[in-house]
Design a protein around this motif. Structure first.
Motif, short mmCIF file in Angstrom:
data_model
loop_
_atom_site.label_atom_id
_atom_site.label_comp_id
_atom_site.label_asym_id
_atom_site.label_seq_id
_atom_site.Cartn_x
_atom_site.Cartn_y
_atom_site.Cartn_z
N VAL A 30 0.42 18.54 3.63
CA VAL A 30 0.36 17.18 3.08
C VAL A 30 -0.86 16.45 3.64
O VAL A 30 -1.14 16.51 4.84
N ILE A 31 -1.56 15.76 2.76
CA ILE A 31 -2.71 14.93 3.13
C ILE A 31 -2.42 13.50 2.69
O ILE A 31 -1.95 13.28 1.57
N ALA A 32 -2.67 12.56 3.58
CA ALA A 32 -2.48 11.14 3.26
C ALA A 32 -3.80 10.57 2.77
O ALA A 32 -4.82 10.64 3.45
N CYS A 33 -3.79 10.02 1.56
CA CYS A 33 -4.99 9.42 0.97
C CYS A 33 -4.89 7.91 1.06
O CYS A 33 -3.90 7.31 0.63
N HIS A 34 -5.93 7.29 1.59
CA HIS A 34 -5.97 5.85 1.81
C HIS A 34 -6.92 5.14 0.85
O HIS A 34 -7.26 3.97 1.07
N CYS A 35 -7.36 5.81 -0.23
CA CYS A 35 -8.29 5.18 -1.18
C CYS A 35 -7.59 4.01 -1.89
O CYS A 35 -6.36 3.92 -1.92
N SER A 36 -8.39 3.13 -2.46
CA SER A 36 -7.81 1.93 -3.08
C SER A 36 -6.92 2.28 -4.27
O SER A 36 -5.90 1.62 -4.50
N GLN A 37 -7.24 3.33 -5.04
CA GLN A 37 -6.38 3.71 -6.16
C GLN A 37 -5.01 4.18 -5.68
O GLN A 37 -3.99 3.76 -6.22
N CYS A 38 -4.98 5.02 -4.66
CA CYS A 38 -3.69 5.49 -4.13
C CYS A 38 -2.90 4.35 -3.51
O CYS A 38 -1.68 4.27 -3.67
N ILE A 114 -7.42 11.11 4.43
CA ILE A 114 -8.70 11.06 3.72
C ILE A 114 -8.97 9.64 3.20
O ILE A 114 -8.05 8.84 3.07
N PHE A 115 -10.23 9.37 2.93
CA PHE A 115 -10.70 8.07 2.46
C PHE A 115 -10.26 6.95 3.41
O PHE A 115 -9.85 5.88 2.99
N VAL A 116 -10.38 7.22 4.71
CA VAL A 116 -9.91 6.27 5.71
C VAL A 116 -10.76 5.00 5.75
O VAL A 116 -10.28 3.95 6.17
N GLY A 117 -12.00 5.06 5.31
CA GLY A 117 -12.84 3.86 5.26
C GLY A 117 -12.38 2.85 4.23
O GLY A 117 -12.78 1.69 4.26
N ASP A 118 -11.52 3.28 3.33
CA ASP A 118 -11.01 2.42 2.26
C ASP A 118 -9.57 1.97 2.53
O ASP A 118 -8.94 1.34 1.69
N LYS A 119 -9.03 2.29 3.71
CA LYS A 119 -7.63 1.97 4.01
C LYS A 119 -7.40 0.47 4.03
O LYS A 119 -8.34 -0.31 4.15
N SER A 132 -10.97 11.61 7.57
CA SER A 132 -12.20 11.88 6.83
C SER A 132 -12.51 10.70 5.91
O SER A 132 -11.60 10.02 5.42
N GLU A 133 -13.78 10.50 5.66
CA GLU A 133 -14.22 9.46 4.73
C GLU A 133 -14.07 9.88 3.28
O GLU A 133 -14.23 9.08 2.38
N GLY A 134 -13.78 11.14 3.03
CA GLY A 134 -13.62 11.62 1.67
C GLY A 134 -12.76 12.86 1.62
O GLY A 134 -12.02 13.16 2.55
#
Length: 144
Positions: A30-38, A114-119, A132-134
C-alpha cells in the motif's frame, strides 16, 4: 484450467456491496498518496495497492462508474453508495485498488508516501516510511 478459491489473493467491495472484486495476481504494498486530487476525492490522503488489470475481476459493473479526473487517469466508484474503489492511468497496465475497500486478510502493509509536497497543511507524516515528491516506476505491481 479452472480457477479455485486458492487462486484469489484478495477480495473487496464497496460500502453497499453492489460492486465486488477478486484479485488473482500479486498486489503491490500500500502507498499513501497525498496529491490534491486524492485528498479531495477521499477527504484526506488516499491509500492504495495495485494489481495487473487482467488479475482483477469485478462484478456489479452496472453500479461501477468511472470519472475522468484528468485526460490521463480515471477513478472508479460505486454509483449507489459513492465508495471509491479504483484508479487507472492510460499509461500504466495496472489498476490501483483503494485499500479501504479490501476485505480483511490481504496481508498488506503501508510502504511509502507519495506526492508529499502536496499534502494538506493540517497534518504531519511521522511514521518514518519513505516519502517521495512523486511516483516512481519501482512502485509498480510485482510480476506474478
Amino acid at each position: 484450467m479452472m480457477e479455485t478459491k486458492s487462486d484469489v489473493r484478495a477480495t473487496g467491495a464497496c460500502l453497499c456491496g453492489a460492486v465486488r472484486y477478486w484479485v488473482r495476481g500479486p498486489l503491490r504494498e500500500v502507498i499513501a498518496c497525498h496529491c490534491s486530487q486524492c485528498r479531495r476525492m477521499s477527504g484526506h490522503h488516499a491509500a492504495a495497492t495495485a494489481t495487473a488489470r487482467d488479475a482483477l475481476e469485478v462484478t456489479g459493473e452496472e453500479a461501477l462508474t468511472w470519472f475522468w479526473a484528468s485526460s490521463e487517469a480515471r477513478r472508479g466508484f460505486c454509483a449507489i453508495c459513492g465508495s471509491t474503489l479504483f484508479w487507472e492511468a492510460n499509461s500504466r497496465d495496472y489498476t490501483a485498488i483503494y485499500a479501504g475497500s479490501l476485505d480483511p486478510g490481504a496481508g498488506l502493509t503501508l510502504a511509502a508516501h507519495i506526492f508529499v509536497g502536496d499534502k494538506g497543511d493540517y497534518y504531519e507524516i511521522t511514521d518514518k516510511l519513505p516519502q517521495s515528491e512523486g511516483y516512481s516506476r519501482d512502485m509498480q505491481v510485482p510480476e506474478a
